[in-house]
Design an enzyme around this catalytic site. Sequence first.
Site, short mmCIF file in Angstrom:
data_model
loop_
_atom_site.label_atom_id
_atom_site.label_comp_id
_atom_site.label_asym_id
_atom_site.label_seq_id
_atom_site.Cartn_x
_atom_site.Cartn_y
_atom_site.Cartn_z
CD GLU A 1 -3.43 -10.76 -6.94
OE1 GLU A 1 -2.97 -9.98 -6.09
OE2 GLU A 1 -4.55 -10.63 -7.46
CG ASN A 2 3.13 -10.69 -9.58
OD1 ASN A 2 2.13 -10.50 -10.25
ND2 ASN A 2 4.10 -9.81 -9.49
CB ALA A 3 2.59 -12.15 -3.26
CG LEU A 4 6.24 -9.66 -2.63
CD1 LEU A 4 7.49 -10.18 -1.94
CD2 LEU A 4 5.71 -8.43 -1.91
CB THR B 1 -1.69 -13.87 -3.74
OG1 THR B 1 -1.76 -14.46 -2.43
CG2 THR B 1 -2.87 -12.95 -3.91
NE ARG C 1 0.21 -1.89 -7.42
CZ ARG C 1 -0.98 -2.36 -7.05
NH1 ARG C 1 -2.05 -2.06 -7.78
NH2 ARG C 1 -1.10 -3.11 -6.02
CE LYS D 1 -6.31 -9.77 -3.46
NZ LYS D 1 -5.35 -8.70 -3.82
CG ASP E 1 -2.05 -0.98 1.12
OD1 ASP E 1 -2.17 -1.59 0.06
OD2 ASP E 1 -2.80 -1.13 2.10
CD GLU F 1 -5.14 -10.85 0.31
OE1 GLU F 1 -4.22 -10.99 -0.50
OE2 GLU F 1 -4.96 -10.78 1.54
#
Length: 572
Positions: free
Chosen positions: A481-484, A443, A514, A396, A199, A283
């Site tokens: 999706e990738n977490a990082l 994730t 992202r 998610k 965030d 989530e």
Amino acid sequence: MAMSLNQIGALSGTPIATDSGHTAGGESTTTAVSASAVWRSPPANIRVSVQKQGAEMDRLSPSPPMSPVRGGMRADLSVACQALMEAPTEEVVVREHRSGGVGGKEGKGVPVYVMMPLDSVTMGNGVNRRKAMNASLQALKSAGVEGIMMDVWWGLVEREAPGEYNWGGYAELLEMAKKHGLKVQAVMSFHQCGGNVGDSCTIPLPKWVLEEINNDPDLAYTDQWGRRNNEYLSLGCDTIPCLKGRTPIQCYSDYMRAFKDKFSHLLGDTIVEIQVGMGPAGELRYPSYPEKDGVWRFPGIGAFQCYDKYMLSSLKAAAESYGKPEWGGTGPTDAGEYNNWPEDTNFFKKESGGWNSEYGDFFLSWYSQMLLDHGERIVSSATSIFKNLGVKISVKVAGIHWHYGTRSHAPELTAGYYNTRFRDGYLPIAKMLGRHGAVFNFTCIEMRDHEQPQDAQCSPEKLVQQVAMATREAGVELAGENALPRYDEFAHEQILNAASLSENDEMCAFTYLRMNPDLFHPENWRKFVGFVKKMKEGRDVDKCREEVEREAEHFVHMTEPLVQEAAVALMH
């Protein structure tokens, strides 16, 4: 919470090891249904295990509660914003999901989506960095990206007053995506932005919602020490008319209905998926590991979030119905603190831990079932509202991979996923989503076991394998999706392996985390374009890897002018 590369792992496609203790495909014979959650990757500042303390270890569940001690835009976006203004290099996060409306993706391979910056729409309800956004979307399209994912923040749209919706920048952003031929995964973000991993900016809940929480603090999730969490409304008040005469579920439903009415002309064509937020970070989980103010640090076990009056009222009723009214006054009081490790506690320890007792099964079944019921209420509403409009509904689940190798799986339990060495906690979630035809979005797809701290028994690969097996058994589509943020080929290869488990068993989509300045860095962009092409080709492509890479290089050269334009625009 940023993580270093050595904490980022990838997923393998091998079956779950027999010593993991999970059944290959069914729920355990325990009495209650449970839910499991998945989370975003943890930070690199690994902490050593907190030492056991005598008073705590002497306490047995359900012992008297501890003395109350009142405690007091996602980070990745802030970083992206700053980078976008300071340098031509861009950091981009992309997510993949199955594209198209209900009925599946077209052709082979896995379509790639890219996650937009968290602050794509400003607090003034306009498009942020409009010129850069336009150039970036054009570059993504030219690279073969299927579409984008964007958060549609409750705290922005219905900020001022209940029932007053300002779709401002979202209308312009969606039209921009349509102009470039990009599909959109729209996230109904009913959580606060700020305080979770990645965030980078702050977008609180609507003002009028915060006013109600101020009047009744029990609307917020609460831990056993009285610490409140305003990231997301407690699911304990889901059906209570506590928000200016409406229940939280009614507010979420009205919001989705207003979105449908406003953008009906784009549904099924440009907007192909609605992801419904169900908790912190969007989530389906409890806020058991809050990073804000240093409350939790990876790889701590987290803490149960069931101490607001609404959750305790439900627990009391469940205990009375079970015939053990003495179990209804509190959750486990020997479950340690946020940054403990399992063996520091009586409840989660390996031998004779409370989690593996009759009381533990009662409490964990109730706690996880409350989360499952919450998910069912919202996904049922979403599928009803968007029925026959050509869009998929997705949910998610967090990838909580630390302490996965232990018997109790403590971090998963505090998050609401009743997943242990002896019980599959993800199959109940998959079956719940399956009843509504929703997509299971998971994730940590890019992570590998050996890249994680082994002293914390992290195992993202086995976790992904377990989730894949659960979705397969439940007949539910799996997206990832990738977490990082990862731009290296090791992470890309791991995603490719996890996304295409077999010729006939592929993820329906993948979202890449992202869009930000780093993504458009020449070297990162080259790797990313190749990654997108390999994902689209699919596992059974009749081309050698070198041929695919040569074709990707051609696309890189074609997109160079667009990438340069995007980079320049992001600097201003």
